[in-house]
Design a protein around this motif. Structure first.
Motif, PDB file in Angstrom:
ATOM      1  N   UNK A 105       3.240  -0.481  -5.717  1.00 47.93           N
ATOM      2  CA  UNK A 105       1.836  -0.822  -6.002  1.00 47.93           C
ATOM      3  C   UNK A 105       1.224  -1.641  -4.866  1.00 47.93           C
ATOM      4  N   UNK A 106       1.995  -2.558  -4.298  1.00 44.96           N
ATOM      5  CA  UNK A 106       1.498  -3.360  -3.179  1.00 44.96           C
ATOM      6  C   UNK A 106       1.265  -2.490  -1.943  1.00 44.96           C
ATOM      7  N   UNK A 107       2.177  -1.555  -1.702  1.00 46.13           N
ATOM      8  CA  UNK A 107       2.025  -0.645  -0.564  1.00 46.13           C
ATOM      9  C   UNK A 107       0.781   0.221  -0.761  1.00 46.13           C
ATOM     10  N   UNK A 108       0.583   0.739  -1.972  1.00 41.56           N
ATOM     11  CA  UNK A 108      -0.592   1.569  -2.264  1.00 41.56           C
ATOM     12  C   UNK A 108      -1.875   0.775  -2.042  1.00 41.56           C
ATOM     13  N   UNK A 109      -1.885  -0.489  -2.454  1.00 41.41           N
ATOM     14  CA  UNK A 109      -3.067  -1.333  -2.261  1.00 41.41           C
ATOM     15  C   UNK A 109      -3.363  -1.507  -0.772  1.00 41.41           C
ATOM     16  N   UNK A 110      -2.333  -1.724   0.039  1.00 41.70           N
ATOM     17  CA  UNK A 110      -2.517  -1.884   1.488  1.00 41.70           C
ATOM     18  C   UNK A 110      -3.021  -0.582   2.097  1.00 41.70           C
ATOM     19  N   UNK A 111      -2.437   0.539   1.684  1.00 40.78           N
ATOM     20  CA  UNK A 111      -2.849   1.851   2.202  1.00 40.78           C
ATOM     21  C   UNK A 111      -4.301   2.131   1.827  1.00 40.78           C
ATOM     22  N   UNK A 112      -4.654   1.883   0.566  1.00 41.99           N
ATOM     23  CA  UNK A 112      -6.029   2.139   0.114  1.00 41.99           C
ATOM     24  C   UNK A 112      -7.036   1.266   0.866  1.00 41.99           C
TER      25      UNK A 112
ATOM     26  N   UNK B 175       0.894   7.701   1.991  1.00 38.89           N
ATOM     27  CA  UNK B 175      -0.307   8.009   2.775  1.00 38.89           C
ATOM     28  C   UNK B 175      -0.679   9.487   2.614  1.00 38.89           C
ATOM     29  N   UNK B 176       0.303  10.372   2.700  1.00 33.15           N
ATOM     30  CA  UNK B 176       0.040  11.804   2.537  1.00 33.15           C
ATOM     31  C   UNK B 176      -0.552  12.109   1.173  1.00 33.15           C
ATOM     32  N   UNK B 177       0.002  11.473   0.133  1.00 35.84           N
ATOM     33  CA  UNK B 177      -0.508  11.737  -1.218  1.00 35.84           C
ATOM     34  C   UNK B 177      -1.929  11.207  -1.380  1.00 35.84           C
ATOM     35  N   UNK B 178      -2.247  10.067  -0.739  1.00 37.07           N
ATOM     36  CA  UNK B 178      -3.582   9.484  -0.845  1.00 37.07           C
ATOM     37  C   UNK B 178      -4.613  10.295  -0.063  1.00 37.07           C
ATOM     38  N   UNK B 179      -4.193  10.850   1.074  1.00 38.11           N
ATOM     39  CA  UNK B 179      -5.114  11.633   1.913  1.00 38.11           C
ATOM     40  C   UNK B 179      -5.198  13.094   1.483  1.00 38.11           C
ATOM     41  N   UNK B 180      -4.133  13.580   0.855  1.00 34.13           N
ATOM     42  CA  UNK B 180      -4.080  14.992   0.474  1.00 34.13           C
ATOM     43  C   UNK B 180      -4.807  15.212  -0.796  1.00 34.13           C
TER      44      UNK B 180
ATOM     45  N   UNK C 222       8.946  -4.577   5.590  1.00 35.80           N
ATOM     46  CA  UNK C 222       8.644  -4.925   4.210  1.00 35.80           C
ATOM     47  C   UNK C 222       8.631  -3.708   3.295  1.00 35.80           C
ATOM     48  N   UNK C 223       8.686  -2.510   3.909  1.00 38.63           N
ATOM     49  CA  UNK C 223       8.679  -1.277   3.119  1.00 38.63           C
ATOM     50  C   UNK C 223       9.345  -0.183   3.935  1.00 38.63           C
ATOM     51  N   UNK C 224       9.914   0.779   3.243  1.00 38.84           N
ATOM     52  CA  UNK C 224      10.512   1.945   3.890  1.00 38.84           C
ATOM     53  C   UNK C 224       9.372   2.800   4.429  1.00 38.84           C
ATOM     54  N   UNK C 225       9.309   2.956   5.743  1.00 45.31           N
ATOM     55  CA  UNK C 225       8.177   3.646   6.351  1.00 45.31           C
ATOM     56  C   UNK C 225       8.117   5.120   5.970  1.00 45.31           C
ATOM     57  N   UNK C 226       9.232   5.744   5.640  1.00 49.43           N
ATOM     58  CA  UNK C 226       9.170   7.137   5.195  1.00 49.43           C
ATOM     59  C   UNK C 226       8.507   7.211   3.820  1.00 49.43           C
ATOM     60  N   UNK C 227       8.760   6.231   2.970  1.00 45.02           N
ATOM     61  CA  UNK C 227       8.089   6.172   1.674  1.00 45.02           C
ATOM     62  C   UNK C 227       6.601   5.876   1.860  1.00 45.02           C
ATOM     63  N   UNK C 228       6.273   5.015   2.813  1.00 47.15           N
ATOM     64  CA  UNK C 228       4.875   4.707   3.111  1.00 47.15           C
ATOM     65  C   UNK C 228       4.166   5.974   3.583  1.00 47.15           C
ATOM     66  N   UNK C 229       4.830   6.731   4.437  1.00 41.82           N
ATOM     67  CA  UNK C 229       4.259   7.983   4.932  1.00 41.82           C
ATOM     68  C   UNK C 229       3.971   8.943   3.779  1.00 41.82           C
TER      69      UNK C 229
ATOM     70  N   UNK D 132       1.761  -4.348   9.538  1.00 37.68           N
ATOM     71  CA  UNK D 132       1.727  -5.118   8.299  1.00 37.68           C
ATOM     72  C   UNK D 132       2.908  -4.797   7.383  1.00 37.68           C
ATOM     73  N   UNK D 133       3.396  -3.554   7.463  1.00 34.68           N
ATOM     74  CA  UNK D 133       4.453  -3.110   6.549  1.00 34.68           C
ATOM     75  C   UNK D 133       5.844  -3.081   7.167  1.00 34.68           C
ATOM     76  N   UNK D 134       5.926  -3.254   8.477  1.00 38.26           N
ATOM     77  CA  UNK D 134       7.209  -3.164   9.165  1.00 38.26           C
ATOM     78  C   UNK D 134       8.204  -4.157   8.591  1.00 38.26           C
TER      79      UNK D 134
END
Length: 146
Positions: A96-103, A141-146, A131-138, A127-129
């Motif tokens: 949820x925190x990652x989604x908030x940062x991405x949004x 991001x894809x789901x939010x943009x797609x 603190x989060x798995x960057x593949x999960x962040x990717x 900001x996320x380095x």
């Protein structure tokens, strides 16, 4: 950070924790390699995070491969190594925190589609380095943009 790891190696040696010693020495070897590449410059926190993230990603990839090969003994070894590396990384953010940062980044950069993914990832990576798995962040991001 290097001094902390060196002290932890000594403590692990005294406690006769062989796998922990091996894992921490591998971290120190990566740190020394990075120092050599920087030609004597001191490493900053981002350098340590990059090294530790790379090692975590290597372990996770190995775990996936060993699970596919049905090598549970090696899976356990890699997972144990992960438990020794993770304490040196900052606390992991929740999804949820990652989604908030991405949004927030999508809104501020006004990214509308996948063509802006590179720009978006470049903006949120610092900001996320660590603190989060960057593949999960990717994937997020894809789901939010797609």
């Amino acid at each position: 950070m290097k001094a902390t790891i060196q002290n932890d190696v000594k403590d692990a040696m005294r406690a006769k924790e062989r796998e922990k010693v091996t894992t921490l020495r591998a971290i120190l070897a990566e740190v020394q390699e990075a120092e050599l590449q920087k030609r004597g410059e001191a490493l900053v926190e981002a350098d340590y995070l990059t090294i530790l993230n790379r090692m975590v990603n290597q372990r996770r990839e190995s775990i996936d491969q060993f699970k596919k090969a049905d090598r549970h003994d090696l899976v356990e070894k890699e997972e144990e190594q992960l438990t020794y590396i993770m304490p040196y990384l900052p606390a992991q953010l929740s999804e949820a925190e990652v989604i908030a940062i991405v949004d927030a980044a999508i809104a501020s950069l006004e990214v509308k589609d996948m063509s802006g993914m590179g720009k978006l990832m470049a903006a949120i990576r610092p900001e996320l380095l660590g603190k989060a798995d960057m593949s999960a962040v990717s994937a997020i991001v894809k789901s939010r943009l797609g």
